[in-house]
Design an enzyme around this catalytic site. Sequence first.
Site, PDB file in Angstrom:
ATOM      1  N   ARG A   1      49.620  33.727 118.159  1.00 58.37           N
ATOM      2  CA  ARG A   1      48.765  34.847 118.575  1.00 58.37           C
ATOM      3  C   ARG A   1      49.401  36.219 118.416  1.00 58.37           C
ATOM      4  O   ARG A   1      48.726  37.212 118.633  1.00 58.37           O
ATOM      5  CB  ARG A   1      48.299  34.652 120.015  1.00 58.37           C
ATOM      6  CG  ARG A   1      47.545  33.367 120.160  1.00 58.37           C
ATOM      7  CD  ARG A   1      46.463  33.363 121.176  1.00 58.37           C
ATOM      8  NE  ARG A   1      45.751  32.119 121.021  1.00 58.37           N
ATOM      9  CZ  ARG A   1      46.209  30.948 121.457  1.00 58.37           C
ATOM     10  NH1 ARG A   1      47.315  30.872 122.137  1.00 58.37           N
ATOM     11  NH2 ARG A   1      45.540  29.852 121.234  1.00 58.37           N
TER      12      ARG A   1
ATOM     13  N   SER B   1      52.531  26.185 125.828  1.00 53.12           N
ATOM     14  CA  SER B   1      51.265  25.498 125.572  1.00 53.12           C
ATOM     15  C   SER B   1      51.478  24.007 125.810  1.00 53.12           C
ATOM     16  O   SER B   1      52.581  23.573 126.109  1.00 53.12           O
ATOM     17  CB  SER B   1      50.812  25.714 124.126  1.00 53.12           C
ATOM     18  OG  SER B   1      50.716  27.071 123.842  1.00 53.12           O
ATOM     19  N   GLY B   2      50.443  23.250 125.619  1.00 51.07           N
ATOM     20  CA  GLY B   2      50.590  21.794 125.728  1.00 51.07           C
ATOM     21  C   GLY B   2      49.865  21.204 126.923  1.00 51.07           C
ATOM     22  O   GLY B   2      49.987  20.013 127.211  1.00 51.07           O
ATOM     23  N   GLY B   3      49.084  22.017 127.626  1.00 56.63           N
ATOM     24  CA  GLY B   3      48.449  21.580 128.868  1.00 56.63           C
ATOM     25  C   GLY B   3      47.382  20.515 128.713  1.00 56.63           C
ATOM     26  O   GLY B   3      46.971  19.903 129.693  1.00 56.63           O
TER      27      GLY B   3
ATOM     28  N   TRP C   1      49.506  29.881 127.915  1.00 54.12           N
ATOM     29  CA  TRP C   1      49.438  30.068 126.459  1.00 54.12           C
ATOM     30  C   TRP C   1      48.862  31.393 125.988  1.00 54.12           C
ATOM     31  O   TRP C   1      48.660  31.602 124.795  1.00 54.12           O
ATOM     32  CB  TRP C   1      48.745  28.896 125.791  1.00 54.12           C
ATOM     33  CG  TRP C   1      47.394  28.507 126.321  1.00 54.12           C
ATOM     34  CD1 TRP C   1      47.153  27.547 127.267  1.00 54.12           C
ATOM     35  CD2 TRP C   1      46.119  29.032 125.954  1.00 54.12           C
ATOM     36  NE1 TRP C   1      45.800  27.453 127.498  1.00 54.12           N
ATOM     37  CE2 TRP C   1      45.144  28.351 126.714  1.00 54.12           C
ATOM     38  CE3 TRP C   1      45.689  30.008 125.058  1.00 54.12           C
ATOM     39  CZ2 TRP C   1      43.779  28.604 126.614  1.00 54.12           C
ATOM     40  CZ3 TRP C   1      44.330  30.279 124.958  1.00 54.12           C
ATOM     41  CH2 TRP C   1      43.389  29.576 125.721  1.00 54.12           C
TER      42      TRP C   1
ATOM     43  N   ASN D   1      44.442  24.828 132.356  1.00 55.34           N
ATOM     44  CA  ASN D   1      43.811  23.734 133.082  1.00 55.34           C
ATOM     45  C   ASN D   1      44.816  22.738 133.644  1.00 55.34           C
ATOM     46  O   ASN D   1      45.955  22.661 133.204  1.00 55.34           O
ATOM     47  CB  ASN D   1      42.854  22.998 132.130  1.00 55.34           C
ATOM     48  CG  ASN D   1      43.582  22.463 130.910  1.00 55.34           C
ATOM     49  OD1 ASN D   1      43.867  23.202 129.994  1.00 55.34           O
ATOM     50  ND2 ASN D   1      43.941  21.181 130.924  1.00 55.34           N
TER      51      ASN D   1
ATOM     52  N   ASP E   1      38.132  21.780 131.979  1.00 52.54           N
ATOM     53  CA  ASP E   1      39.045  22.427 131.031  1.00 52.54           C
ATOM     54  C   ASP E   1      38.826  23.943 131.002  1.00 52.54           C
ATOM     55  O   ASP E   1      38.910  24.562 129.954  1.00 52.54           O
ATOM     56  CB  ASP E   1      38.885  21.819 129.627  1.00 52.54           C
ATOM     57  CG  ASP E   1      39.978  22.278 128.660  1.00 52.54           C
ATOM     58  OD1 ASP E   1      40.986  22.852 129.132  1.00 52.54           O
ATOM     59  OD2 ASP E   1      39.806  22.092 127.440  1.00 52.54           O
TER      60      ASP E   1
ATOM     61  N   TRP F   1      35.266  33.604 118.711  1.00 57.12           N
ATOM     62  CA  TRP F   1      36.730  33.658 118.827  1.00 57.12           C
ATOM     63  C   TRP F   1      37.237  35.031 118.428  1.00 57.12           C
ATOM     64  O   TRP F   1      38.170  35.167 117.682  1.00 57.12           O
ATOM     65  CB  TRP F   1      37.399  32.592 117.970  1.00 57.12           C
ATOM     66  CG  TRP F   1      37.103  31.208 118.414  1.00 57.12           C
ATOM     67  CD1 TRP F   1      36.450  30.251 117.707  1.00 57.12           C
ATOM     68  CD2 TRP F   1      37.450  30.599 119.670  1.00 57.12           C
ATOM     69  NE1 TRP F   1      36.360  29.100 118.432  1.00 57.12           N
ATOM     70  CE2 TRP F   1      36.958  29.277 119.641  1.00 57.12           C
ATOM     71  CE3 TRP F   1      38.100  31.042 120.828  1.00 57.12           C
ATOM     72  CZ2 TRP F   1      37.121  28.391 120.701  1.00 57.12           C
ATOM     73  CZ3 TRP F   1      38.256  30.162 121.883  1.00 57.12           C
ATOM     74  CH2 TRP F   1      37.774  28.862 121.812  1.00 57.12           C
TER      75      TRP F   1
END
Lengths: 268, 484
Positions: free
Chosen positions: B116, B175-177, B225, B243, B286, B447
Amino acid sequence: MKTCLWVLLFALPLAAQHGRYESESTNPAIGDPVAIAAGSELYLRSCAGCHGPDGSGGRGPNLVQRPMWHPLSDEAIFTTVRNGLPGADMPPTNLSDDETWQLVAFIHALIGPAAENPTAGDVTAGEAVFWGSTAGCSNCHAIHGKGGKIGPDLTNIGGLRPLAVIKKAIVKPSDELYYLGNESVTAKLRNGETVRGIAKNRDIYSIQIIDRAGKLHLLAMNDIAELEILQRSPMPGDYAERLTAQELENLLAFLAHQTLRPAGPEAK
Amino acid sequence: MRFIFLALALSSALSAQVAYEDILKGPGSNWLTYAGSYNGWRHTPNTQITPENAGSLVPKWVYRVPNARGLQTSPLAHDGVLYVTNTNSVYALDARSGRLIWSYVDSRAERQSPNRGAAILGDKVYFITSDNYLTALDRSTGAVIFSKQYARLEDGVSSSSAPLAVKDKIIVGSSGGDSGVRGFLAALDAETGEEVWRTYTIPAHGEPGSETWGDLIDWGGGATWLSGTFDPQLNTLYWTTGNAWPDFNGKVRPGDNLYTSSLLALDVDTGKFTWHFQFTPHDTHDWDAQSWPMLVDLDWKGSPRKLVLHANRNGFFYVLDRVTGEFLSGTQLTDNVTWASGIDAKGRPILIEGKEPTLEGNWVCPSVKGATNWMGQTFHPGTGLIYILTLEQCGWFNLSEQEPVPMKNFPGGGATEEGGQVILRAIDPTTGKRAWEYPMTGYGRMWTGTVSTASGVIITGDDAGQLAAIDAKSGSHLWNLNLG
């Protein structure tokens, strides 16, 4: 009226690229450290004499730095090794399938980043060569922010290039490399100023120069009265003589270790 | 003509470094953070583009970012150079010509996910690789100063956010949630990449908040993230969390699941919480809270107050006191909200029965994508309005009773996104009322973010793939350009 003087331009764009593969084989030998080690033995015994211990060529062609129009693939290497090249100076072999794949795996690795293959020289001694005044590499190149800004950053050179390519960049710097992005230029501006440095990029409308102090000059070609471009690599051309064979080997070992990811084939 | 290489004595001094004070000043000719300024406004004081002349905007150049698929980056601008990121890569462009100055590609990174954006401080441009290396590059050459790993893929952590440079630190998230991870925020030393502090978004066993979990507390999610905002007077970072995991299966994690789907206020020097506020306790849809916490000072019911504004994926728009974390208001952001009838006086959603994911599937609004998302809104100090891309969309939420296995990417169910319409909305933060809205035609993809100019123009992406300029006061169309 002469407004813009263009010296040079003979370097063929993208004349050569290393490591170009058309296909990646799924044979289990590829990337397997044991197979690569076995392939290395076979290679040194039966191929190195003609293709050079690091694959950089001799009587046979350079296996690492490939012309763009003639890339290698795992399968093509397999067939060439098995059958040789009839009519050329490349003999056939009678190795088993497994052995032949071991050789392919080794060549495949040789074409990969230097950091993923074992090197002969002494890393610590090579470090001293790199930072020392005889070679003067760090006048132009930086590693982890230390050193010059004129040449490409070498912090990750081992993680990026095969050993044979690094070696060639040092001992034959002006040989068939593609300089766009690394050209030494002198730009005399219409306002009377002169900018000297490396052109990071240029086209017929604009040029992006970084000077020795590390300052960027983003110029329109219209601002330039005269542009002079060095016709060879800015790298000194005499390292093959200036450094002993041992110093060069050590230097290469040091450069092969410059990687942002863990070194060694098992790290993959 | 012979080129004499070493005979160069250069008169020009080094160009200006980026000081923390420069970032504090906010945008002008530069854009030094992901959101442009620490307050997260995405607003430029520039006035060249006006409602009167926006109609004559023309593109100057196009740079095709190599291997780009759905870029999620916001470029930085400094000293005539744009810094654009893509997966494991940074491109420095000459802003005037669009020509590449240098590029950096970390080809051996062990994961490929979206990126990002970058941060800039001193002479360094910082970005994060997908496999969690904070990489500092020389801003004029792209040379690597350091590249230091701050989390392991083996622990389920990957990275996609733009780091934030504050004082002498670089703040990085995780990240990775969606596959089980213990979320965290970390401050790394800007010179070396060494860790200064790390604050987990999920409490450890026995810590306050741990009672809001069951056995899955070690993998609770709460990823960070998106980049965050910062108040220099209060010395406080504002960061939102993702989440809870498994996303759709709440049965295996009884309780509120602190501090997921929350806003955290942290001391920037220590990483300690000042306060926290949870938007969606025990989230099962989510609905990450990853949308900007925007810092504004406004008159609140007659007296000036330091506020934080937040449009949440769950369908509500929140106003909190950013000094204390006190909840001030929660109003409906989108028309279609079926899981809660409102927000109570304490800031908790008033739940509507039977809106949890089920084995057969349950129809709920907003959809999993949310009423808005991470792309960024803009606050215009002149109009006092906040401009948000919102999505009117519902979807099916399914539950799976499969055993949750961390890092096997098991979200505990699934969800669909059905149809939907993107609407750009101008919202008065003091009332939550809409000043105007700009409905779009498209696929409900939404987006894209918004930016505003002091001269009263909103630049936004259109849901049909157009870039558009809208009048900030009236919401009327000024200009559009089809980007395909």
